[in-house]
Design a protein around this motif. Structure first.
Motif, PDB file in Angstrom:
ATOM      1  N   UNK A  24       0.848  -1.184   0.000  1.00 22.64           N
ATOM      2  CA  UNK A  24       0.000   0.000   0.000  1.00 22.64           C
ATOM      3  C   UNK A  24       0.891   1.244   0.000  1.00 22.64           C
ATOM      4  N   UNK A  25       0.281   2.411  -0.177  1.00 21.64           N
ATOM      5  CA  UNK A  25       1.053   3.659  -0.176  1.00 21.64           C
ATOM      6  C   UNK A  25       1.699   3.915   1.170  1.00 21.64           C
ATOM      7  N   UNK A  26       0.990   3.627   2.269  1.00 23.65           N
ATOM      8  CA  UNK A  26       1.548   3.844   3.618  1.00 23.65           C
ATOM      9  C   UNK A  26       2.752   2.948   3.854  1.00 23.65           C
ATOM     10  N   UNK A  27       2.635   1.694   3.429  1.00 23.49           N
ATOM     11  CA  UNK A  27       3.745   0.750   3.626  1.00 23.49           C
ATOM     12  C   UNK A  27       4.961   1.175   2.814  1.00 23.49           C
ATOM     13  N   UNK A  28       4.724   1.676   1.607  1.00 21.63           N
ATOM     14  CA  UNK A  28       5.859   2.139   0.812  1.00 21.63           C
ATOM     15  C   UNK A  28       6.529   3.349   1.460  1.00 21.63           C
ATOM     16  N   UNK A  29       5.708   4.239   2.096  1.00 22.69           N
ATOM     17  CA  UNK A  29       6.283   5.422   2.769  1.00 22.69           C
ATOM     18  C   UNK A  29       7.154   5.002   3.945  1.00 22.69           C
ATOM     19  N   UNK A  30       6.636   4.047   4.765  1.00 25.58           N
ATOM     20  CA  UNK A  30       7.409   3.573   5.920  1.00 25.58           C
ATOM     21  C   UNK A  30       8.683   2.877   5.448  1.00 25.58           C
ATOM     22  N   UNK A  31       8.574   2.095   4.407  1.00 27.77           N
ATOM     23  CA  UNK A  31       9.751   1.392   3.899  1.00 27.77           C
ATOM     24  C   UNK A  31      10.797   2.375   3.389  1.00 27.77           C
ATOM     25  N   UNK A  32      10.349   3.530   2.919  1.00 26.96           N
ATOM     26  CA  UNK A  32      11.300   4.513   2.433  1.00 26.96           C
ATOM     27  C   UNK A  32      11.983   5.304   3.532  1.00 26.96           C
ATOM     28  N   UNK A  33      11.273   5.404   4.708  1.00 25.44           N
ATOM     29  CA  UNK A  33      11.839   6.197   5.809  1.00 25.44           C
ATOM     30  C   UNK A  33      12.613   5.361   6.803  1.00 25.44           C
ATOM     31  N   UNK A  34      12.358   4.108   6.929  1.00 25.64           N
ATOM     32  CA  UNK A  34      13.016   3.247   7.951  1.00 25.64           C
ATOM     33  C   UNK A  34      13.543   1.980   7.313  1.00 25.64           C
ATOM     34  N   UNK A  35      14.720   1.544   7.611  1.00 24.96           N
ATOM     35  CA  UNK A  35      15.654   2.236   8.504  1.00 24.96           C
ATOM     36  C   UNK A  35      16.213   3.509   7.847  1.00 24.96           C
ATOM     37  N   UNK A  36      16.532   4.519   8.675  1.00 21.46           N
ATOM     38  CA  UNK A  36      17.024   5.786   8.095  1.00 21.46           C
ATOM     39  C   UNK A  36      18.358   5.588   7.392  1.00 21.46           C
ATOM     40  N   UNK A  37      18.494   6.288   6.338  1.00 19.38           N
ATOM     41  CA  UNK A  37      19.748   6.223   5.585  1.00 19.38           C
ATOM     42  C   UNK A  37      20.498   7.537   5.801  1.00 19.38           C
ATOM     43  N   UNK A  38      21.485   7.489   6.728  1.00 16.13           N
ATOM     44  CA  UNK A  38      22.239   8.684   7.098  1.00 16.13           C
ATOM     45  C   UNK A  38      23.546   8.701   6.328  1.00 16.13           C
ATOM     46  N   UNK A  39      23.754   9.751   5.625  1.00 14.64           N
ATOM     47  CA  UNK A  39      25.013   9.893   4.905  1.00 14.64           C
ATOM     48  C   UNK A  39      26.076  10.471   5.825  1.00 14.64           C
ATOM     49  N   UNK A  40      27.290  10.377   5.434  1.00 16.36           N
ATOM     50  CA  UNK A  40      28.393  10.917   6.230  1.00 16.36           C
ATOM     51  C   UNK A  40      28.272  12.430   6.383  1.00 16.36           C
ATOM     52  N   UNK A  41      27.853  13.106   5.338  1.00 19.93           N
ATOM     53  CA  UNK A  41      27.697  14.565   5.408  1.00 19.93           C
ATOM     54  C   UNK A  41      26.635  14.953   6.424  1.00 19.93           C
ATOM     55  N   UNK A  42      25.503  14.205   6.435  1.00 21.74           N
ATOM     56  CA  UNK A  42      24.441  14.501   7.405  1.00 21.74           C
ATOM     57  C   UNK A  42      24.924  14.278   8.833  1.00 21.74           C
ATOM     58  N   UNK A  43      25.715  13.226   9.054  1.00 23.35           N
ATOM     59  CA  UNK A  43      26.233  12.948  10.386  1.00 23.35           C
ATOM     60  C   UNK A  43      27.158  14.069  10.864  1.00 23.35           C
ATOM     61  N   UNK A  44      28.020  14.559   9.973  1.00 27.57           N
ATOM     62  CA  UNK A  44      28.924  15.652  10.332  1.00 27.57           C
ATOM     63  C   UNK A  44      28.139  16.909  10.683  1.00 27.57           C
ATOM     64  N   UNK A  45      27.099  17.212   9.911  1.00 28.74           N
ATOM     65  CA  UNK A  45      26.269  18.392  10.192  1.00 28.74           C
ATOM     66  C   UNK A  45      25.581  18.251  11.537  1.00 28.74           C
ATOM     67  N   UNK A  46      25.073  17.046  11.861  1.00 30.43           N
ATOM     68  CA  UNK A  46      24.400  16.843  13.140  1.00 30.43           C
ATOM     69  C   UNK A  46      25.354  17.067  14.307  1.00 30.43           C
TER      70      UNK A  46
END
Length: 261
Positions: A24-46
């Motif tokens: 379903x659309x909801x399941x596809x949204x959850x699958x796209x958000x979790x698990x989070x995909x953190x890039x190295x650049x995002x980690x440095x900014x955080x």
């Protein structure tokens, strides 16, 4: 003859495919958000944002701690600096006095007699600190009126600490000699000093340099202002001669003995 027809691509596209259920659309949204995909650049900014926030929090706290001094008048700041200079000078004078005593012991022709003289002098000084001898000299009197019974024991203890820091050499509160292990207990309107009840107005007799003792009590946010916030009145009076005659009995230690015995 019969012939077999090959299905066209359009027919295959319309034919339902076998396999797992469609998401379903909801399941596809959850699958796209979790698990989070953190890039190295995002980690440095955080990490940089966390460090920046921590630095801002420390700066705000430091500014709050210094707010009392930032709001003080120029003459109050000058008085505080003068008091710090006086404390530094007293420590320097004490150092020079001890150095002079050491020199006298090293150069005296009669070292035994000099040692006895310094021992008697030290005994007198320790008697003053222990409260076993009466003393007199210049100083101040501090009278604290408490008509509402709001002055707590810790406020009177703060006054003792400020006076000691300003160079007080002997203190007496309502007939009780203040020594190193003196404590204040009770509640507002029912204060005890070393287990002895004292009543308002509380009278402090203090021997020391009046020019140092009085400003120490009147600094911004100091003892006098704190007592005034509690609807109490603190009066400081300088005097050329203050007598501190409340005595403490000399106590012999139960276990400690001189190593020379």
């Amino acid at each position: 003859m019969s012939s077999t027809e090959t299905p066209r691509d359009e027919d295959r596209a319309d034919t339902p495919q076998a396999g797992p259920e469609q998401l379903t659309g909801r399941q596809r949204l959850i699958a796209g958000l979790w698990p989070p995909r953190v890039t190295r650049a995002q980690l440095v900014v955080a990490v940089l944002l966390f460090v920046l926030g921590l630095g801002l929090a420390i700066q705000v706290r430091s500014n709050n701690d210094d707010s009392a001094l930032r709001g003080a008048r120029q003459e109050d700041l000058v008085r505080i600096l003068d008091e710090l200079d006086d404390r530094t000078q007293r420590l320097e004078d004490e150092k020079q006095r001890l150095d002079a005593q050491r020199t006298e012991l090293e150069t005296s022709s009669d070292q035994a007699e000099e040692a006895r003289r310094q021992t008697l002098e030290k005994e007198q000084q320790l008697g003053v600190l222990a409260g076993t001898v009466a003393v007199q000299g210049p100083g101040i009197t501090l009278t604290v009126s408490d008509p509402s019974g709001t002055v707590e024991p810790d406020m009177l203890l703060d006054a003792i600490q400020e006076l000691r820091a300003a160079g007080a050499e002997a203190i007496q509160v309502d007939g009780v000699r203040v020594i190193a292990d003196t404590y204040f207990s009770g509640t507002g309107g029912d204060v005890q000093v070393d287990g002895k009840a004292v009543a308002a107005p509380y009278s402090f007799k203090v021997i020391g340099k009046p020019q140092d003792l009085e400003p120490a009590l009147n600094i911004p946010g100091g003892v006098v202002q704190t007592l005034e916030k509690e609807q109490a009145t603190a009066t400081v009076t300088r005097a050329e001669k203050i007598t501190v005659d409340a005595l403490r009995p000399a106590q012999r230690p139960d276990y400690a003995r001189s190593s020379s015995q």
